[in-house]
Design an enzyme around this catalytic site. Structure first.
Site, short mmCIF file in Angstrom:
data_model
loop_
_atom_site.label_atom_id
_atom_site.label_comp_id
_atom_site.label_asym_id
_atom_site.label_seq_id
_atom_site.Cartn_x
_atom_site.Cartn_y
_atom_site.Cartn_z
N SER A 325 22.19 53.63 20.66
CA SER A 325 23.39 53.40 19.87
C SER A 325 23.95 54.69 19.30
O SER A 325 25.17 54.88 19.25
CB SER A 325 23.08 52.44 18.72
OG SER A 325 22.55 51.23 19.20
N PHE A 326 23.06 55.60 18.87
CA PHE A 326 23.54 56.79 18.16
C PHE A 326 23.18 58.09 18.86
O PHE A 326 23.34 59.16 18.28
CB PHE A 326 22.96 56.81 16.74
CG PHE A 326 23.42 55.67 15.89
CD1 PHE A 326 22.55 54.68 15.50
CD2 PHE A 326 24.75 55.57 15.50
CE1 PHE A 326 22.96 53.62 14.72
CE2 PHE A 326 25.18 54.51 14.72
CZ PHE A 326 24.29 53.53 14.32
N ASP A 453 17.11 45.69 14.02
CA ASP A 453 17.60 45.89 15.38
C ASP A 453 16.49 45.62 16.40
O ASP A 453 16.20 46.45 17.26
CB ASP A 453 18.14 47.32 15.54
CG ASP A 453 19.06 47.46 16.76
OD1 ASP A 453 19.52 46.43 17.28
OD2 ASP A 453 19.30 48.59 17.19
#
Length: 625
Positions: A325-326, A453
């Site tokens: 995601s990052f 998550d």
């Protein structure tokens, strides 16, 4: 049964009774001995158990009892022996149990799932002869009050999570003959007072004891002690084959007074010089290096952007093993020992990446568990163009992620891991590993951590296919109410399909949200379908899909790849074992459904899921045998 009001002894052990313990039994007020052990009884212990005030002996071991020990047990003040071992009991050990001061023959709670610390009230059992708490999930330190159990001769605490030192108060427990503290997290030196006890057998194996081993008392008999699994021990008797302790004995030399004065002055000058140099260096670094402070302890390895650039061959595509995601994750070779690591480089331009970096650092710096990905260090610096650079360095997981093993094709297998179908035993082990990691985060680590998550991409495997939970970039720490309120303002947290429905409505993060994600993950492992699969449209989702199949239609929704390799697990046995496998699959689907209920308050606690999955694994292993 309740009509036998004058009954004093009831022995029904060693049968195949199932179902729950009838509440009518607690109405037999004259009952003194109750033996129901070695059956298949399930359900919870009767809340009214305390009505049996004349009870002397209670044997319930080797059943399938669940739930907690009722607090009414303190009313059984005549109880001499209580054995609840080999069940599925959970929760903390209630303090009311230790109010039964007449307990003297024995207290057996072994092979359950009890959590938390051992209450200090255990010292009330001054007449207790045997205490067996082995193979649970008890943590914390041994209370010093245990020494008040002056009649104690047998102490079994192995297979828990106890830590710290052996309390010195036990030096007064001269009657102890057998002590088993193996497979815990005890540390420091082995206390010398153990030499003076009447020990005939002592097991300290698989802890973290260090230093010199005593040589007297029980330590003089190598067959009476076990110290394996403590790699930092030395000395002891020769039969133990431990390395010699590095203690240098120096001969005493009489120095002239003038020499002593010169040496003393030289030492003072040397100390002043070192301190001055340190202060100068510290001030210089403080001025020039404010931008690269790390939230991690200094005991972690310090790395620079240049070191990570070199470790990954310039962050080359050949070393790229994942995209999250990052940021991106690279395989690297770091340090003089050329350790293989995984380096997660954050995309600082991505909104929320900096917060993700801080969250992950805070989450991982103080938590340790065999099923969590171990962080090695982090880097907060600048690259050669003056841009901010943030990276996290983890222990390398050579067998990729659960996402790879469930869904990925060979063409898209970035890590080039040899992907095979996961059999039912492997999937059960993975489910237990992930659940144990969640249980630790929710109940046992220094601060309550909500992962936020949970998904297959964040479940990684080491060389032994043990599952490790990673990616704490969205983790929340529930220490104060303000943490909860702050987290509720950032919208949906997690990944679509795994995020609990209440988060989409602005609810606060909670452990129940992690349990929901875990339930969806477990159903995905059994069905082979992602929660975002195209088959789920309208009002249908993975939870409903699995729920409607229980129990008769479960085999129709199970991942075909899982069924194809059942023989690999069981061997070429007859078809009757297929029923056991079907029973296991139904149980696992039920666990996934119970954990992913739409209403948070209806979801199971993760410890209950662990208990059920252990039963499933026992059935599978029994079928193999």
């Amino acid at each position: 049964m309740g009509n036998l009001v004058n009954l004093t002894t009831l022995r029904m052990s060693g049968n195949k009774f199932s179902g729950t313990i009838p509440d009518d039994i607690t109405g037999l007020k004259k009952l003194q001995r109750l033996w129901l052990n070695n059956n298949r009884l399930s359900g919870i212990l009767p809340i009214t158990l305390g009505n049996l005030t004349l009870l002397n002996e209670l044997y319930l071991y080797n059943n399938k009892l669940q739930g907690t020990i009722p607090s009414s047990i303190e009313n059984c003040q005549n109880l001499l022996l209580l054995d609840l071992s080999q069940n599925n009991l959970t929760g903390i050990i209630p303090k009311q149990l230790f109010a039964v001061s007449m307990l003297s023959i024995g207290l057996g709670l072994a092979q359950n799932f009890f959590l938390g610390s051992l209450p200090s009230e255990v010292g009330n059992l001054v007449h207790l002869y045997e205490l067996d708490l082995s193979k649970n999930k008890l943590s914390g330190k041994i209370p010093s009050s245990l020494a008040s159990c002056t009649s104690l001769e047998y102490l079994y605490l192995e297979g828990n999570l106890f830590q710290g030192e052996i309390p010195t108060s036990l030096s007064s427990s001269r009657g102890i003959q057998v002590m088993d503290l193996s497979r815990n997290n005890f540390s420091s030196q082995i206390p010398n007072f153990l030499e003076k006890l009447s020990l005939k057998n002592l097991n300290l194996s698989f802890n973290d004891f260090q230093g010199e081993v005593p040589t007297k008392g029980v330590f003089a008999n190598a067959s009476a002690i076990s110290l394996i699994g403590n790699s930092r021990l030395c000395g002891g008797i020769s039969e133990l084959n431990l390395p010699r302790c590095l203690v240098k004995e120096e001969k005493k030399i009489k120095w002239p007074f003038s020499v002593k004065v010169v040496i003393s002055m030289a030492c003072v000058i040397l100390v002043i010089t070192i301190v001055s140099f340190f202060l100068f260096y510290w001030r210089k670094n403080k001025r020039n290096d404010n931008s690269s402070k790390s939230s991690l302890k200094q005991s972690f390895l310090r790395v620079s952007y240049q070191m990570l650039l070199k470790a990954t061959d310039g962050f080359s595509l050949a070393n790229l093993i994942g995209v999250g995601s990052f940021g991106s994750v690279y395989k690297g070779i770091l340090g003089d020992d050329r350790s293989i690591v995984a380096i997660k480089v954050l995309n600082i331009q991505r909104q929320g990446a900096s917060r993700s970096f801080v969250s992950e650092c805070e989450a991982l710096k103080n938590i340790r568990h065999r099923n969590l990905v171990k962080i090695i260090t982090c880097c907060s610096s600048m690259d050669f163009h003056g841009n901010d650079f943030r990276a996290l360095v983890y222990e390398f997981m050579p067998n990729g992620s659960l996402e790879n093993w469930l869904h990925m094709d060979l063409e898209t297998n970035i890590m080039q891991v040899e992907i095979r179908n996961l059999n039912i035993l492997q999937r059960t082990n993975i489910a237990i590993d992930v659940a144990c990691a969640l249980d630790y985060l929710h109940h046992h680590c220094p601060m309550l951590v909500v992962h936020c998550d949970k998904k297959p991409r964040n479940i990684l495997f080491d060389c032994d296919m043990i599952a490790h939970v990673g990616d704490f970039g969205l983790a929340k720490f529930l220490l104060r109410l303000t943490d909860l309120k702050e987290s509720s303002s950032i919208g949906i947290r997690g990944t679509i399909g795994y995020t609990p429905p209440e988060y989409g409505l602005g609810s606060e993060v909670s452990t129940k949200g992690d349990v929901y994600s875990y339930g969806i993950l477990l159903l995905e492992m059994i069905t082979g379908k992602r929660p975002t699969d195209s088959v789920f449209e309208g009002g249908l989702n993975l939870h409903n899909y699995a729920s409607m199949a229980v129990p008769d239609g479960v085999m129709e929704v199970v991942d075909p790849k899982l069924l194809n390799n059942v023989d690999e697990v069981l061997g070429s046995h007859n078809g009757c074992l297929a029923n056991k496998i079907k029973e296991c699959l139904i149980s696992m689907v039920k666990v996934g459904v119970a954990c992913s209920m739409e209403l948070a308050q209806e979801r199971w606690d993760i410890s209950k899921a662990i208990s059920e999955l252990h039963l499933v694994r026992d059935i599978i292993l029994g079928a193999r045998i």
